[in-house]
Design an enzyme around this catalytic site. Structure first.
Site, PDB file in Angstrom:
ATOM      1  CD  GLU A  66      33.635  -4.811  31.711  1.00  0.00           C
ATOM      2  OE1 GLU A  66      32.479  -5.184  31.475  1.00  0.00           O
ATOM      3  OE2 GLU A  66      33.987  -3.614  31.771  1.00  0.00           O
ATOM      4  CG  ASP A  67      31.630  -6.708  28.098  1.00  0.00           C
ATOM      5  OD1 ASP A  67      32.493  -6.025  28.685  1.00  0.00           O
ATOM      6  OD2 ASP A  67      30.723  -6.184  27.414  1.00  0.00           O
ATOM      7  CB  ILE A  68      35.450  -6.899  26.092  1.00  0.00           C
ATOM      8  CG1 ILE A  68      36.668  -6.763  25.182  1.00  0.00           C
ATOM      9  CG2 ILE A  68      34.532  -5.723  25.918  1.00  0.00           C
ATOM     10  CD1 ILE A  68      36.329  -6.916  23.696  1.00  0.00           C
ATOM     11  CB  VAL A  69      39.719  -5.211  29.732  1.00  0.00           C
ATOM     12  CG1 VAL A  69      40.520  -6.481  29.553  1.00  0.00           C
ATOM     13  CG2 VAL A  69      40.638  -4.031  30.011  1.00  0.00           C
ATOM     14  CG  ASP A  70      38.819  -1.552  23.578  1.00  0.00           C
ATOM     15  OD1 ASP A  70      39.781  -2.011  22.954  1.00  0.00           O
ATOM     16  OD2 ASP A  70      38.070  -0.678  23.096  1.00  0.00           O
ATOM     17  N   GLY A  89      40.885  -0.073  28.807  1.00  0.00           N
ATOM     18  CA  GLY A  89      41.097  -0.258  30.249  1.00  0.00           C
ATOM     19  C   GLY A  89      40.492   0.869  31.075  1.00  0.00           C
ATOM     20  CB  THR A 116      35.210   0.737  31.376  1.00  0.00           C
ATOM     21  OG1 THR A 116      34.994   1.425  30.157  1.00  0.00           O
ATOM     22  CG2 THR A 116      33.894   0.469  32.071  1.00  0.00           C
ATOM     23  CG  PHE A 150      33.198  -3.436  17.547  1.00  0.00           C
ATOM     24  CD1 PHE A 150      33.537  -2.574  18.583  1.00  0.00           C
ATOM     25  CD2 PHE A 150      31.880  -3.879  17.442  1.00  0.00           C
ATOM     26  CE1 PHE A 150      32.570  -2.150  19.496  1.00  0.00           C
ATOM     27  CE2 PHE A 150      30.917  -3.453  18.348  1.00  0.00           C
ATOM     28  CZ  PHE A 150      31.263  -2.598  19.378  1.00  0.00           C
ATOM     29  CG  ASP A 195      25.715  -3.354  22.619  1.00  0.00           C
ATOM     30  OD1 ASP A 195      26.774  -3.359  23.282  1.00  0.00           O
ATOM     31  OD2 ASP A 195      25.100  -2.314  22.333  1.00  0.00           O
ATOM     32  NE  ARG A 225      22.996  -5.446  25.093  1.00  0.00           N
ATOM     33  CZ  ARG A 225      24.079  -4.757  25.448  1.00  0.00           C
ATOM     34  NH1 ARG A 225      25.179  -5.386  25.772  1.00  0.00           N
ATOM     35  NH2 ARG A 225      24.065  -3.435  25.478  1.00  0.00           N
TER      36      ARG A 225
HETATM   37  P1  5GP Z   1      37.336   0.203  27.688  1.00  0.00           P
HETATM   38  O1  5GP Z   1      36.950   1.220  28.712  1.00  0.00           O
HETATM   39  O2  5GP Z   1      38.249  -0.883  28.225  1.00  0.00           O
HETATM   40  O3  5GP Z   1      37.889   0.831  26.450  1.00  0.00           O
HETATM   41  O4  5GP Z   1      36.017  -0.467  27.177  1.00  0.00           O
HETATM   42  C1  5GP Z   1      35.272  -1.285  27.950  1.00  0.00           C
HETATM   43  C2  5GP Z   1      33.862  -1.398  27.429  1.00  0.00           C
HETATM   44  O5  5GP Z   1      33.731  -1.004  26.067  1.00  0.00           O
HETATM   45  C3  5GP Z   1      33.439  -2.828  27.493  1.00  0.00           C
HETATM   46  O6  5GP Z   1      32.872  -3.136  28.737  1.00  0.00           O
HETATM   47  C4  5GP Z   1      32.438  -2.914  26.356  1.00  0.00           C
HETATM   48  O7  5GP Z   1      31.173  -2.526  26.817  1.00  0.00           O
HETATM   49  C5  5GP Z   1      32.937  -1.912  25.354  1.00  0.00           C
HETATM   50  N1  5GP Z   1      33.745  -2.558  24.309  1.00  0.00           N
HETATM   51  C6  5GP Z   1      35.084  -2.545  24.153  1.00  0.00           C
HETATM   52  N2  5GP Z   1      35.466  -3.278  23.096  1.00  0.00           N
HETATM   53  C7  5GP Z   1      34.318  -3.772  22.576  1.00  0.00           C
HETATM   54  C8  5GP Z   1      34.042  -4.660  21.471  1.00  0.00           C
HETATM   55  O8  5GP Z   1      34.912  -5.134  20.730  1.00  0.00           O
HETATM   56  N3  5GP Z   1      32.734  -4.964  21.258  1.00  0.00           N
HETATM   57  C9  5GP Z   1      31.720  -4.475  22.034  1.00  0.00           C
HETATM   58  N4  5GP Z   1      30.487  -4.863  21.731  1.00  0.00           N
HETATM   59  N5  5GP Z   1      31.950  -3.661  23.090  1.00  0.00           N
HETATM   60  C10 5GP Z   1      33.235  -3.327  23.347  1.00  0.00           C
END
Ligand code: 5GP
Length: 172
Positions: A94-98, A100, A102, A147, A154, A160
């Site tokens: 996965e690219d990023i966990v924000d 959590g 997703t 962000f 993206d 991207r």
């Molecule tokens: P979560 O469900 O953890 O809040 O978010 C996960 C998804 O939100 C990531 O897979 C990504 O697609 C998107 N996301 C979260 N933070 C960022 C960020 O800083 N930049 C971008 N481009 N996408 C993000």
């Protein structure tokens, strides 16, 4: 835009992560990487080339932020994996966990399919934003609430292709 992590920093960290992952599995057992589209594609492509282990690949697509930079908290599956996970060593890429949310949703779905093991590799983690506690065994970089775009990530489908990670603007 401000560069957060350069190509070289990303490459070095992914190479170390590949070592961590490889050490955790028996050398003769295959790892099945499930990449979360679209943001994970560049991380996956560099990670597989850094891994000394034999791997198989699959892809899954989930809804994300849509056009903005705020999470709705709603997760939807757009594309499922093509292969069964039963009995496999599955690693989510996965690219990023924000927040959590997703990853929490995804781990629940994949766990229900009886993989032999289930772990997660995230290139970036923003712990200050977490709403649910999700296990992430391999974290590339822990970052502040910005962000981020580039290196697969993206904003409204832009940026991207950048080979580095950049801060689009500060989190709100
Ligand atoms: P979560 O469900 O953890 O809040 O978010 C996960 C998804 O939100 C990531 O897979 C990504 O697609 C998107 N996301 C979260 N933070 C960022 C960020 O800083 N930049 C971008 N481009 N996408 C993000």
């Amino acid at each position: 835009m401000q560069v957060l992590l350069t190509q070289e920093q990303i490459r070095d960290r992914i190479s170390a992560m590949a070592g961590e992952i490889a050490r955790d599995y028996p050398p003769d057992e295959q790892i099945h990487l499930v990449c979360v589209l679209k943001g994970g594609f560049m991380f996956l492509s560099d990670l597989v080339r850094a891994l000394p282990t034999r791997v198989t690949l699959d892809f899954i697509a989930l809804s994300s932020y849509g056009k903005g930079t705020k999470s709705s908290g709603e997760v939807r599956m757009i594309k499922d994996v093509d292969h069964a996970l039963e009995g496999r060593h599955v690693v989510i890429v996965e690219d990023i966990v924000d927040t959590g949310l997703t990853l929490h949703y995804l781990q629940d779905i994949l766990r229900a399919r009886s993989p032999k093991t289930l772990r997660t590799a995230c290139l970036l983690s923003k712990p200050s934003r977490r709403q649910v506690d999700v296990p992430v065994e391999y974290v590339g970089f822990t970052i502040e609430d910005h962000f981020i775009v580039g290196y697969g990530l993206d904003y409204d489908e832009r940026y991207r292709e950048l080979p580095y990670l950049a801060i689009l603007r500060d989190g709100e």
